[in-house]
Scaffold this motif. Structure first.
Motif, PDB file in Angstrom:
ATOM      1  N   ILE A   1       0.849  -1.196   0.000  1.00 17.67           N
ATOM      2  CA  ILE A   1       0.000   0.000   0.000  1.00 17.67           C
ATOM      3  C   ILE A   1       0.875   1.234   0.000  1.00 17.67           C
ATOM      4  O   ILE A   1       1.724   1.399   0.874  1.00 17.67           O
ATOM      5  CB  ILE A   1      -0.931   0.002   1.230  1.00 17.67           C
ATOM      6  CG1 ILE A   1      -1.860  -1.219   1.146  1.00 17.67           C
ATOM      7  CG2 ILE A   1      -1.741   1.272   1.294  1.00 17.67           C
ATOM      8  CD1 ILE A   1      -2.628  -1.444   2.414  1.00 17.67           C
ATOM      9  N   LEU A   2       0.676   2.107  -0.984  1.00 20.83           N
ATOM     10  CA  LEU A   2       1.457   3.336  -1.069  1.00 20.83           C
ATOM     11  C   LEU A   2       0.702   4.458  -0.384  1.00 20.83           C
ATOM     12  O   LEU A   2      -0.475   4.661  -0.627  1.00 20.83           O
ATOM     13  CB  LEU A   2       1.698   3.697  -2.545  1.00 20.83           C
ATOM     14  CG  LEU A   2       2.501   2.662  -3.364  1.00 20.83           C
ATOM     15  CD1 LEU A   2       2.640   3.150  -4.790  1.00 20.83           C
ATOM     16  CD2 LEU A   2       3.866   2.444  -2.747  1.00 20.83           C
ATOM     17  N   ILE A   3       1.392   5.166   0.449  1.00 21.56           N
ATOM     18  CA  ILE A   3       0.772   6.279   1.169  1.00 21.56           C
ATOM     19  C   ILE A   3       1.633   7.505   0.998  1.00 21.56           C
ATOM     20  O   ILE A   3       2.857   7.434   1.096  1.00 21.56           O
ATOM     21  CB  ILE A   3       0.604   5.942   2.662  1.00 21.56           C
ATOM     22  CG1 ILE A   3      -0.335   4.745   2.805  1.00 21.56           C
ATOM     23  CG2 ILE A   3       0.078   7.131   3.428  1.00 21.56           C
ATOM     24  CD1 ILE A   3      -0.542   4.317   4.227  1.00 21.56           C
TER      25      ILE A   3
ATOM     26  N   ASP B   1      -4.963   0.081  -2.464  1.00 23.86           N
ATOM     27  CA  ASP B   1      -4.619   0.952  -1.337  1.00 23.86           C
ATOM     28  C   ASP B   1      -5.875   1.586  -0.741  1.00 23.86           C
ATOM     29  O   ASP B   1      -6.533   2.396  -1.393  1.00 23.86           O
ATOM     30  CB  ASP B   1      -3.662   2.029  -1.840  1.00 23.86           C
ATOM     31  CG  ASP B   1      -3.300   3.048  -0.775  1.00 23.86           C
ATOM     32  OD1 ASP B   1      -3.683   2.838   0.396  1.00 23.86           O
ATOM     33  OD2 ASP B   1      -2.625   4.032  -1.108  1.00 23.86           O
ATOM     34  N   PRO B   2      -6.259   1.284   0.495  1.00 22.66           N
ATOM     35  CA  PRO B   2      -7.449   1.897   1.108  1.00 22.66           C
ATOM     36  C   PRO B   2      -7.368   3.413   1.217  1.00 22.66           C
ATOM     37  O   PRO B   2      -8.398   4.080   1.313  1.00 22.66           O
ATOM     38  CB  PRO B   2      -7.509   1.239   2.496  1.00 22.66           C
ATOM     39  CG  PRO B   2      -6.782  -0.045   2.339  1.00 22.66           C
ATOM     40  CD  PRO B   2      -5.675   0.246   1.380  1.00 22.66           C
TER      41      PRO B   2
ATOM     42  N   TYR C   1      -9.024   9.290   4.156  1.00 25.54           N
ATOM     43  CA  TYR C   1      -7.827  10.128   4.129  1.00 25.54           C
ATOM     44  C   TYR C   1      -6.848   9.611   5.181  1.00 25.54           C
ATOM     45  O   TYR C   1      -7.234   9.345   6.324  1.00 25.54           O
ATOM     46  CB  TYR C   1      -8.186  11.592   4.416  1.00 25.54           C
ATOM     47  CG  TYR C   1      -9.194  12.131   3.436  1.00 25.54           C
ATOM     48  CD1 TYR C   1      -8.808  12.735   2.254  1.00 25.54           C
ATOM     49  CD2 TYR C   1     -10.559  11.991   3.695  1.00 25.54           C
ATOM     50  CE1 TYR C   1      -9.738  13.210   1.346  1.00 25.54           C
ATOM     51  CE2 TYR C   1     -11.516  12.461   2.794  1.00 25.54           C
ATOM     52  CZ  TYR C   1     -11.085  13.062   1.619  1.00 25.54           C
ATOM     53  OH  TYR C   1     -12.015  13.525   0.715  1.00 25.54           O
ATOM     54  N   CYS C   2      -5.591   9.481   4.747  1.00 21.99           N
ATOM     55  CA  CYS C   2      -4.582   8.883   5.623  1.00 21.99           C
ATOM     56  C   CYS C   2      -3.440   9.845   5.893  1.00 21.99           C
ATOM     57  O   CYS C   2      -3.175  10.766   5.117  1.00 21.99           O
ATOM     58  CB  CYS C   2      -4.014   7.618   4.992  1.00 21.99           C
ATOM     59  SG  CYS C   2      -5.245   6.339   4.654  1.00 21.99           S
ATOM     60  N   ASP C   3      -2.771   9.594   6.996  1.00 26.88           N
ATOM     61  CA  ASP C   3      -1.507  10.252   7.318  1.00 26.88           C
ATOM     62  C   ASP C   3      -0.573   9.151   7.791  1.00 26.88           C
ATOM     63  O   ASP C   3      -0.799   8.551   8.850  1.00 26.88           O
ATOM     64  CB  ASP C   3      -1.713  11.316   8.396  1.00 26.88           C
ATOM     65  CG  ASP C   3      -0.438  12.099   8.684  1.00 26.88           C
ATOM     66  OD1 ASP C   3       0.584  11.835   8.007  1.00 26.88           O
ATOM     67  OD2 ASP C   3      -0.461  12.967   9.571  1.00 26.88           O
TER      68      ASP C   3
ATOM     69  N   ALA D   1      -9.217  10.677   8.533  1.00 29.94           N
ATOM     70  CA  ALA D   1     -10.535  11.255   8.223  1.00 29.94           C
ATOM     71  C   ALA D   1     -11.346  10.244   7.447  1.00 29.94           C
ATOM     72  O   ALA D   1     -10.830   9.532   6.576  1.00 29.94           O
ATOM     73  CB  ALA D   1     -10.388  12.547   7.435  1.00 29.94           C
ATOM     74  N   LEU D   2     -12.633  10.185   7.759  1.00 29.17           N
ATOM     75  CA  LEU D   2     -13.544   9.269   7.105  1.00 29.17           C
ATOM     76  C   LEU D   2     -14.835  10.028   6.803  1.00 29.17           C
ATOM     77  O   LEU D   2     -15.579  10.394   7.716  1.00 29.17           O
ATOM     78  CB  LEU D   2     -13.817   8.082   8.029  1.00 29.17           C
ATOM     79  CG  LEU D   2     -14.415   6.805   7.430  1.00 29.17           C
ATOM     80  CD1 LEU D   2     -13.544   6.272   6.302  1.00 29.17           C
ATOM     81  CD2 LEU D   2     -14.588   5.757   8.517  1.00 29.17           C
TER      82      LEU D   2
END
Length: 402
Positions: free
Chosen positions: A19-21, A63-64, A71-73, A79-80
């Motif tokens: 998973i790429l973030i 990637d979720p 939204y990811c950090d 955030a959802l």
């Protein structure tokens, strides 16, 4: 423990793609397994209503953090925002899975209007970073979890237009960072708890079943918007209102408030003042010329003469009270100049108004004078609720004067 190790192995590349973030620049990272499982549980408990395709992008082989509304950090979901945010979108149905509390870094949670049923899981309070929680216009039921008071950084709580019952937990009042509390259009009961937040600007609790009285310490002076309409709250509010000099909107209508109102509230920077359908009484005497656009004092027990300082109000509802004396000349001047759009004076004890029977009321203005202690000098359209009688019976006027 063995099962957990097996799950972790599945996340590290045997069954799932890396998973790429994005964190400043593209780096290869794997979403926290706990967050991944939480998202899966949330997805299983919710479905798109017909016409919605919000979950189309939720393919767990990818990637979720690229899913709609996620939204990811780093490796955490922060955030959802569930459901298509566009106005008129069908929304989602189902229930909120308690696994939502596993998103430990979650700072924002919102769900668009839809048909979400069941309770708000108290596990949501496990997301200690939560600052924004908005799930309005759904069908949430049950009580507001008292554990929300553990979210020390919560700034916005919007659970409006649901079917929530029970009381407003006192713990909500202990949230020191709270700025917006919107719980209108539910079935909440009991009294309003005191709020300690000195940054609270909006409180909207209209259309519930709230009771009790308001104390001066209940609401902080930082409030700018206050709506308590359509409840069953009692007692005087004069001391409470004197503390709220930052208000730009106030609606206390359709309650059981009593007592007088301080003239100083007319100097607050308000656009709307709604006090109709209560048990307020006494003389209405503004401290200065009133700049509020709409003032509704109808269906109370106010008495005395009408203050000329109210003639600068664009929409003024004084009907169904006990006002007496003559209507000040300044009202007539501003009405004929189309500066007053609505002037409802029906169902009082007024004895006169200096206006020519030949005067033409501007088409943009409305005047109602019927059912007072005078014969209206000109006929104007009135609301149907004003009834057919043009003049109050003489016996009632004599009794009032006596």
């Amino acid at each position: 423990m063995a099962e957990l190790k097996n799950r972790k192995m599945k996340f590290t590349g045997i069954w799932l793609l890396p998973i790429l973030i994005r964190v400043g620049c593209l780096v290869e990272a794997i979403l926290d397994p706990v967050d991944f499982l939480a998202l899966q549980a949330i997805r299983k408990s919710l479905v798109d209503l017909p016409g919605s395709n919000f979950f189309q992008s939720w393919d767990f082989t990818s990637d979720p953090c690229t899913f709609a509304g996620v939204y990811c950090d780093g490796d955490k979901v922060v955030a959802l925002n569930l459901g298509d945010p566009r106005a008129g979108s069908p929304g989602l149905s189902g229930r909120i899975d308690p696994a939502i509390g596993k998103l430990s870094a979650l700072a924002e949670l919102s769900i668009v209007p839809g048909r979400i049923i069941g309770p708000l899981p108290d596990t949501v309070s496990q997301s200690k970073d939560l600052r924004f929680l908005a799930i309005s216009r759904n069908f949430l039921s049950g009580e507001i979890p008292a554990s929300l008071g553990e979210l020390r950084g919560l700034r916005t709580l919007d659970l409006s237009y649901n079917q929530l019952t029970g009381t407003i937990p006192p713990s909500i009042g202990s949230l020191s960072e709270l700025s917006n509390l919107i719980l209108c259009h539910n079935h909440l009961s009991g009294s309003i708890p005191p709020f300690i937040s000195q940054t609270l600007t909006r409180v909207d609790l209209k259309r519930n079943n709230l009771t009790g009285t308001l104390l001066p310490a209940t609401l902080p002076p930082s409030l700018q918007y206050l709506s308590l309409a359509w409840n069953q709250i009692t007692g005087p509010v004069d001391r409470v209102l004197l503390n709220l000099d930052q208000l730009n909107y106030l609606d206390l209508s359709l309650n059981r408030f009593t007592g007088t109102i301080p003239g100083r509230i007319f100097t607050f920077p308000m656009t709307n003042l709604q006090l109709q359908r209560n048990y307020f009484y006494g003389v209405v005497q503004p401290a200065n010329q009133v700049t509020i656009a709409t003032v509704d004092l109808s269906y109370n027990r106010f008495s005395g003469e009408i203050s000329p300082l109210l003639s600068t109000v664009q929409n003024l509802y004084l009907n169904n009270n006990r006002f007496s004396g003559e209507v000040p000349a300044s009202f007539v001047e501003r009405l004929l100049a189309a500066s007053i759009q609505t002037l409802y004076l029906q169902h009082n004890y007024l004895t006169g108004i200096e206006i020519s029977p030949a005067a033409e009321i501007p088409v943009s203005s409305s005047l109602c004078l019927q059912y007072n202690c005078m014969v209206p000098p000109l006929q104007t359209p009135c609301p149907l609720k004003a009834g057919p009688q043009k003049t109050r019976p003489t016996t009632q006027c004599n009794e009032w004067r006596g």
